[in-house]
Structure formats: structure tokens, C-alpha cells
Design a protein around this motif. Sequence first.
Motif, PDB file in Angstrom:
ATOM      1  N   GLN A 208       0.915  -7.107   8.681  1.00 43.57           N
ATOM      2  CA  GLN A 208       1.626  -7.316   9.934  1.00 43.57           C
ATOM      3  C   GLN A 208       2.226  -6.014  10.438  1.00 43.57           C
ATOM      4  O   GLN A 208       2.433  -5.062   9.674  1.00 43.57           O
ATOM      5  N   ARG A 212      -0.313  -5.053  16.919  1.00 47.70           N
ATOM      6  CA  ARG A 212      -1.524  -4.811  16.131  1.00 47.70           C
ATOM      7  C   ARG A 212      -2.739  -5.389  16.858  1.00 47.70           C
ATOM      8  O   ARG A 212      -2.623  -6.313  17.670  1.00 47.70           O
ATOM      9  N   ALA A 238       2.308 -10.640  16.723  1.00 42.27           N
ATOM     10  CA  ALA A 238       2.963  -9.874  15.663  1.00 42.27           C
ATOM     11  C   ALA A 238       3.513 -10.747  14.544  1.00 42.27           C
ATOM     12  O   ALA A 238       3.606 -10.309  13.394  1.00 42.27           O
ATOM     13  N   ASP A 239       3.887 -11.982  14.861  1.00 44.23           N
ATOM     14  CA  ASP A 239       4.626 -12.803  13.908  1.00 44.23           C
ATOM     15  C   ASP A 239       3.769 -13.785  13.123  1.00 44.23           C
ATOM     16  O   ASP A 239       4.266 -14.446  12.213  1.00 44.23           O
ATOM     17  N   THR A 240       2.491 -13.899  13.466  1.00 47.38           N
ATOM     18  CA  THR A 240       1.631 -14.886  12.828  1.00 47.38           C
ATOM     19  C   THR A 240       0.863 -14.264  11.665  1.00 47.38           C
ATOM     20  O   THR A 240       0.326 -13.166  11.792  1.00 47.38           O
ATOM     21  N   VAL A 241       0.836 -14.958  10.546  1.00 52.64           N
ATOM     22  CA  VAL A 241       0.000 -14.512   9.425  1.00 52.64           C
ATOM     23  C   VAL A 241      -1.457 -14.796   9.787  1.00 52.64           C
ATOM     24  O   VAL A 241      -1.823 -15.933  10.087  1.00 52.64           O
TER      25      VAL A 241
END
Length: 303
Positions: A208, A212, A238-241
Motif C-alpha cells: 500500500q 499507487r 489507497a486504503d483497499t488491500v
Amino acid sequence: MSNLTQDTRGECNEAAGCGAIVKIIQPREKDLGGFSVRRLLPVAGQQMVGPWIFFDHMGPAFFSAGSGIKVRPHPHINLATVTYLFEGEILHRDSLGSLQPIRPGDINLMVAGRGIVHSERERPEVTAVDHQLHGLQLWLVLPEADEETEPAFYHYPAADIPALDVEGVPVRVIMGSAYGQTSPVKQFAPTLYIEASLKAGQQLVLPQAPERALYIAAGAVKARDTKLKQYEMAVLDADTVVTIEAVSDSRVALIGGAAMARRYIEWNFVSSRRERIEQAKADWQQGNFPKVPGDEDEFIPLP
């Protein structure tokens, strides 16, 4: 590498997909004189991903004996260039006196700062035979406090770049930190750049970053139900795996890092100040940039 036009922007196609994918960018073909590249950044609606403002995929280009790339001396300001080859070789020269062949797996980081001039050609030993060239060329913006830093050149051999196995997937940490490894390549702002090669069916959890994007250099991958094809770039949340799965044997690059303020970009010049670009344009036309030792006779005119 030089940009041959003043306007770098292209169209950006947004695509709805899994919640992790913000948009999908399609490549645009650009002629660099003798060979073409696929340009992904910048595009309308997506100037940068982290500090990355320019992303070209060159080749694979085939050159017959006696021919090759001949990128004449040209200037840059307020940015840093990153060259990474999959195949072939480029001979880098610059106004600092640097003379460095770059080969697959190496990293060339050229910091333009207040101004640098460079050329990219090939050694006679390379052009004497049929050969190919294939790789990525990227530009990084420098933080405003570092835009006018002294120009510099850094070369990192392939052996110095961390390489590891992530559950069977070969990964190289080219810039920044990921999977417990940190690259020695110099950074001016938090930066991420990794490369991975996946066999069909293999999966990889992506690191992360505040911003990106994933580029499919070869093959195809899935992110949940969204298929990403060769030469597409997916800007990721940005916050999601995000876990990707290779649909076929694939090579991917993940770029990202800290969000940066808007930049102006024209031809080979990038700056936080429009007037600085106008000054650089005038300086190039008036011959005020330094010469490249060993390559003083030619130059690329301002478009």
C-alpha cells in the motif's frame, strides 16, 4: 528519454470495476523518432501517481545492424528521471560528464534539479548487430524545496536492487520499501516502485501507499472481478488491500508514493512554477544550458 511534443497529456478512460480500482488508463502511442513508446502518464484527470508524473513503456523495439536509438542532447529541470530496462542497453551521457551504459535490471537515476542535459544512444558494439530495446522510462517530480537542487547522477547495478520471493512470486523492490525490503535508490519524497513476475494462477498482495497504480507490462491479471490487460494501468484506491491473480504469465510494475502538489509540464520541463518553465525554454533556445561532454555537436530543438 526526450518528449518530442510540448503537450504531454492524453485522454483518460475511467472504468468501473472492483472497489480497489479508481480508473484504468489506456496507453497512447508516441513516436520518438525511429521507434514508438506507449505513454501512460500524464493524462487528463491523472497528472501524477504519487511523485510519478511521466511513464513510458518503450518497445520491444527491433533495430537492424547499423541502426539504433539516437536521442540527441536535451534538457530537463526540477525533476528526476528513472530508466529501467528489460532488454537491451542504453548509453547515458550528461552535462555532468557521466558516461554510463545501463543494462537490464540496473537503475539510472538522473536528478535534473536546476538543470541538466543528457543524451541516450547505444555503443558501437551494440549497433553493429541486430538488437532489441525494451524497458520503462519514468519521471519523478522533486519536492518544491528540492526543485533547484544541484544536478546529480546515480547508477545502481542490478545486483544492488533487493530481489525476493513472495510466496513463489519473484519481486524486485526498485524504489522505496515493500515486503520487508528497502531499495538503496535515492528518494526525495516517499516513493514506491516494485516489479513482479507472476506465472498463470499465482497471486500477489500489493503493498500500500498514499497513491499507487499498477501497470501490466506483459500478460494479464485480475483484481477481484476486473481483468487488467497488457499495457493498461490501473490507479488503485489507497486504503483497499489489493490481491492480484495472473490470468497468464505476467510482468507487472507498481508505482506510487506520497501525493504531490500540482506541477506544470511542457516538453521536457516540469516545475511547480510556470515562469520557471518559460525561463528554461528561453535558456535552451539561447544556448545557456551546459553541453554534454563527448556529445556536443547535436541537440534537440525546442518544439
